[in-house]
Design a protein around this motif. Structure first.
Motif, short mmCIF file in Angstrom:
data_model
loop_
_atom_site.label_atom_id
_atom_site.label_comp_id
_atom_site.label_asym_id
_atom_site.label_seq_id
_atom_site.Cartn_x
_atom_site.Cartn_y
_atom_site.Cartn_z
N GLN A 139 -0.39 -0.60 11.86
CA GLN A 139 0.42 0.60 11.57
C GLN A 139 1.81 0.55 12.20
O GLN A 139 2.42 1.58 12.48
N ASN A 191 9.33 -8.48 6.16
CA ASN A 191 7.93 -8.90 6.02
C ASN A 191 7.80 -10.05 5.03
O ASN A 191 7.00 -10.98 5.23
N ARG A 237 8.26 1.53 5.10
CA ARG A 237 9.01 2.77 4.98
C ARG A 237 10.28 2.56 4.15
O ARG A 237 10.77 3.47 3.50
N GLN A 263 12.45 -3.17 5.88
CA GLN A 263 11.16 -3.60 6.44
C GLN A 263 10.48 -4.59 5.49
O GLN A 263 9.95 -5.62 5.91
N LEU A 322 -0.23 -4.92 10.40
CA LEU A 322 0.71 -4.73 11.52
C LEU A 322 0.22 -3.63 12.45
O LEU A 322 0.99 -3.09 13.25
N SER A 381 -14.59 -0.93 1.01
CA SER A 381 -13.60 -0.88 2.10
C SER A 381 -14.28 -0.47 3.39
O SER A 381 -15.08 0.47 3.41
N ASP A 438 -1.59 -0.75 -3.90
CA ASP A 438 -2.89 -0.19 -3.51
C ASP A 438 -2.77 1.30 -3.22
O ASP A 438 -1.90 1.73 -2.47
N ARG A 483 6.02 6.25 12.49
CA ARG A 483 4.71 6.85 12.25
C ARG A 483 4.14 7.46 13.54
O ARG A 483 3.39 8.42 13.49
N LYS A 508 8.01 -1.75 18.02
CA LYS A 508 8.81 -0.51 18.10
C LYS A 508 8.26 0.50 19.08
O LYS A 508 8.90 1.51 19.33
N GLY A 513 0.83 -1.20 0.00
CA GLY A 513 0.00 0.00 0.00
C GLY A 513 0.86 1.25 0.00
O GLY A 513 1.96 1.27 0.57
N GLN A 554 -11.92 -4.57 1.56
CA GLN A 554 -10.66 -4.15 2.19
C GLN A 554 -10.97 -3.58 3.58
O GLN A 554 -11.29 -2.41 3.72
N GLY A 582 2.29 -1.71 4.57
CA GLY A 582 2.93 -0.45 4.19
C GLY A 582 4.36 -0.53 4.70
O GLY A 582 4.57 -1.01 5.81
N SER A 592 -3.55 -2.53 7.15
CA SER A 592 -2.87 -2.36 8.44
C SER A 592 -2.76 -3.68 9.21
O SER A 592 -3.13 -3.76 10.39
#
Ligand SMILES: NC(=O)c1ccc[n+]([C@@H]2O[C@H](COP(=O)([O-])OP(=O)(O)OC[C@H]3O[C@@H](n4cnc5c(N)ncnc54)[C@H](OP(=O)(O)O)[C@@H]3O)[C@@H](O)[C@H]2O)c1
Length: 346
Positions: free
Chosen positions: A227, A309, A301, A305, A225, A168, A61, A244, A233, A31, A193, A299, A223
């Protein structure tokens, strides 16, 4: 530097059908909500999207409002498509959505035909595409007849501007109603979604996921995870710099990282270690364990990451004992996200 796709890109990624449709999606989809705004330069965007595509992530997405500022993610994707990924357009599933605030005035949000179809035209222009693969109603609109919102999705398909349609964050009853209304128009709903994670289970609690299974609608969890909370973390001692959660006015709210949620995350970490897996990998395996689930929509960064994943693919199976231990670990650590926090009504 010219991008050259890895010839081995389809060697490791499993693909699942979206419900009863012919469309398949990779187990992990990417995403572009938060990490592809104006602050992301072209090289960084290409690095991430190219790495994803090279590992079999064929689905990107988007939504009209992704950025910041709104529209920036679609523009950036459009640039990457034009300069580097164009030869691969038919290998990609690109989705967008309309429903959240996008432009001023009464037509810039929610679910009227006026709003949805104008927004789709804008999205296509920003991305430089002739069509999107999936067009979503981004949220249920209680003030517009469902026939009108679903009629706009069906019209997008008839115009050739979208191949498939989705909804969604629609709760169970609205999902069933949307399916019925669209079926009468001869257009199936290909994907739902919703948000979903090991600590955010509203689609199980209100049985939206069961409705999707029964109606043949695929599910792609956003999401997964929560976010980033499910990376560990946000432990009390950790710094939030560069995350974030650094921005107190951002989408990761204080209620998402309450001590009881973080206590559950710590327990999950212990279970993950026993499996020889990282916490994010356990969280993704859990989301993907259900047969209704087509894909986990992550998502990231940065490439590190994403690499971590992708490691979930090596260990997707959870035993009944592990599932029970995960339930126990998270019993008091659930968080509220859309639509339970009624974001879809604002
Ligand atoms: N339909 C909707 O209403 C809706 C709403 C939200 C999202 N979405 C879609 O779902 C996509 C994913 O949502 P999301 O970004 O919230 O998903 P997510 O995967 O739950 O969270 C992504 C964040 O988790 C952290 N993260 C990811 N992998 C990590 C790793 N290996 N180690 C440490 N941290 C890691 C990063 O946080 P940091 O940036 O802090 O490092 C990353 O930005 C969006 O891009 C969008 O396409 C849809």
């Amino acid at each position: 530097m010219t991008y050259r796709a890895d010839p081995a890109r389809y060697d490791t990624m499993p693909y699942r059908h979206c419900g009863r449709s012919g469309l398949k999606l990779p187990l992990l989809s990417l995403g572009l909500w938060q990490n592809f705004g104006a602050a992301r330069d072209y090289a960084g965007a290409l690095e991430l999207l190219g790495y994803a595509f090279d590992r079999g992530i064929t689905h990107f997405d988007l939504a009209n409002n992704y950025g910041p500022p709104p529209g920036a993610a679609e523009e950036l994707l459009g640039l990457v498509m034009a300069r580097d990924l164009k030869p691969h357009r038919d290998e990609l599933v690109i989705s967008t959505k309309a429903g959240y605030p996008m432009w001023p005035g009464p037509y810039g949000m929610f679910g009227s035909k006026k709003s949805l179809l104008a927004s789709l035209d804008q999205s296509l222009r920003r991305m430089g595409l002739d069509y999107v693969d999936i067009f979503y109603s981004h949220r249920f609109d209680p003030h517009t007849p469902l026939e009108e919102t679903m009629g706009a999705l069906a019209q997008a398909v008839r115009q050739g501007k979208a191949l498939y349609v989705g909804i969604s964050s629609y709760p169970e009853q609205q999902t069933r109603d949307a399916h019925r209304v669209l079926a009468e128009m001869g257009v199936p709903i290909t994907l739902h979604q919703p948000s979903y994670s090991v600590i955010n289970r509203w689609i199980e609690e209100d049985r939206t996921i069961d409705a999707c299974g029964e109606l043949g609608i695929g599910v792609i969890a956003f999401s997964p995870l929560s976010q980033g909370v499910l990376s560990g973390k946000y432990a009390a001692s950790a710094s939030r710099a560069g995350t974030r959660g650094e921005n107190p006015a951002g989408t990761l709210r204080a209620s998402h990282v309450e001590p009881r949620v973080l206590a559950a995350v710590e327990k999950l970490d212990t279970i993950a270690r026993k499996r020889g897996q990282s916490l994010v990998q356990l969280a993704l395996a859990w989301v993907l364990r259900r047969s209704e689930m087509t894909s986990a929509l992550i998502g990231v960064r940065n490439v590190d990451q994403l690499k971590e994943n992708l490691g979930v693919i090596a260990n997707l199976t959870l035993s009944a004992e592990e599932v029970a231990a995960i339930d126990e670990a998270t019993r008091d650590g659930r968080m509220e996200m859309y639509p339970t926090e009624k974001g879809w009504l604002r």
